[in-house]
Motif scaffolding. Structure first.
Motif, PDB file in Angstrom:
ATOM      1  N   LYS A 177      32.161   9.727  58.529  1.00 19.05           N
ATOM      2  CA  LYS A 177      33.592   9.932  58.300  1.00 19.05           C
ATOM      3  C   LYS A 177      34.387   9.647  59.574  1.00 19.05           C
ATOM      4  O   LYS A 177      35.449   9.014  59.520  1.00 19.05           O
ATOM      5  CB  LYS A 177      33.856  11.368  57.848  1.00 19.05           C
ATOM      6  CG  LYS A 177      33.448  11.647  56.435  1.00 19.05           C
ATOM      7  CD  LYS A 177      33.746  13.100  56.086  1.00 19.05           C
ATOM      8  CE  LYS A 177      33.143  13.476  54.754  1.00 19.05           C
ATOM      9  NZ  LYS A 177      33.345  14.899  54.438  1.00 19.05           N
ATOM     10  N   VAL A 178      33.896  10.114  60.716  1.00 22.41           N
ATOM     11  CA  VAL A 178      34.590   9.879  61.984  1.00 22.41           C
ATOM     12  C   VAL A 178      34.636   8.384  62.286  1.00 22.41           C
ATOM     13  O   VAL A 178      35.680   7.855  62.692  1.00 22.41           O
ATOM     14  CB  VAL A 178      33.916  10.672  63.123  1.00 22.41           C
ATOM     15  CG1 VAL A 178      34.441  10.239  64.470  1.00 22.41           C
ATOM     16  CG2 VAL A 178      34.124  12.161  62.925  1.00 22.41           C
ATOM     17  N   ALA A 179      33.528   7.691  62.084  1.00 20.83           N
ATOM     18  CA  ALA A 179      33.493   6.252  62.333  1.00 20.83           C
ATOM     19  C   ALA A 179      34.447   5.521  61.385  1.00 20.83           C
ATOM     20  O   ALA A 179      35.120   4.566  61.791  1.00 20.83           O
ATOM     21  CB  ALA A 179      32.069   5.725  62.164  1.00 20.83           C
ATOM     22  N   LEU A 180      34.533   5.959  60.151  1.00 22.91           N
ATOM     23  CA  LEU A 180      35.440   5.345  59.189  1.00 22.91           C
ATOM     24  C   LEU A 180      36.895   5.555  59.591  1.00 22.91           C
ATOM     25  O   LEU A 180      37.704   4.628  59.533  1.00 22.91           O
ATOM     26  CB  LEU A 180      35.175   5.927  57.796  1.00 22.91           C
ATOM     27  CG  LEU A 180      35.862   5.256  56.624  1.00 22.91           C
ATOM     28  CD1 LEU A 180      35.364   3.821  56.487  1.00 22.91           C
ATOM     29  CD2 LEU A 180      35.596   6.023  55.349  1.00 22.91           C
ATOM     30  N   ILE A 181      37.234   6.752  60.028  1.00 21.82           N
ATOM     31  CA  ILE A 181      38.604   7.041  60.452  1.00 21.82           C
ATOM     32  C   ILE A 181      38.967   6.209  61.681  1.00 21.82           C
ATOM     33  O   ILE A 181      40.050   5.625  61.749  1.00 21.82           O
ATOM     34  CB  ILE A 181      38.765   8.555  60.721  1.00 21.82           C
ATOM     35  CG1 ILE A 181      38.703   9.322  59.411  1.00 21.82           C
ATOM     36  CG2 ILE A 181      40.073   8.848  61.458  1.00 21.82           C
ATOM     37  CD1 ILE A 181      38.609  10.817  59.562  1.00 21.82           C
ATOM     38  N   ILE A 182      38.051   6.132  62.656  1.00 20.69           N
ATOM     39  CA  ILE A 182      38.306   5.330  63.853  1.00 20.69           C
ATOM     40  C   ILE A 182      38.465   3.858  63.476  1.00 20.69           C
ATOM     41  O   ILE A 182      39.327   3.161  64.014  1.00 20.69           O
ATOM     42  CB  ILE A 182      37.187   5.540  64.888  1.00 20.69           C
ATOM     43  CG1 ILE A 182      37.264   6.951  65.449  1.00 20.69           C
ATOM     44  CG2 ILE A 182      37.276   4.512  66.008  1.00 20.69           C
ATOM     45  CD1 ILE A 182      36.112   7.320  66.346  1.00 20.69           C
ATOM     46  N   GLY A 183      37.669   3.380  62.552  1.00 23.01           N
ATOM     47  CA  GLY A 183      37.777   1.996  62.107  1.00 23.01           C
ATOM     48  C   GLY A 183      39.094   1.702  61.432  1.00 23.01           C
ATOM     49  O   GLY A 183      39.702   0.654  61.661  1.00 23.01           O
ATOM     50  N   VAL A 184      39.579   2.611  60.609  1.00 26.29           N
ATOM     51  CA  VAL A 184      40.864   2.417  59.927  1.00 26.29           C
ATOM     52  C   VAL A 184      42.000   2.417  60.952  1.00 26.29           C
ATOM     53  O   VAL A 184      42.922   1.582  60.879  1.00 26.29           O
ATOM     54  CB  VAL A 184      41.075   3.501  58.845  1.00 26.29           C
ATOM     55  CG1 VAL A 184      42.508   3.511  58.344  1.00 26.29           C
ATOM     56  CG2 VAL A 184      40.105   3.289  57.694  1.00 26.29           C
TER      57      VAL A 184
END
Length: 56
Positions: free
Chosen positions: A31-38
């Protein structure tokens, strides 16, 4: 007989650790990686749009 009991208890302990500690940690990291990617994608698009527009 004792080895079988120890094997079963060890397997149950490993499954307990897997489902209660490892999988939730991996889900949070995803989830953290997804948020940073967005966020990075939004910044990239904003910079691309701002730099692409003519200033004159």
């Amino acid at each position: 007989m004792g080895r079988i009991v120890a094997l079963v208890l060890g397997t149950l302990a490993a499954v307990f650790v897997l489902f209660n500690f490892v999988l939730p940690m991996v889900a949070v990291l995803f989830k953290v990686a997804l948020i940073i990617g967005v966020i990075a994608l939004v910044v990239f698009i904003a910079v691309r749009v701002i730099s692409g527009s003519p200033s004159r």
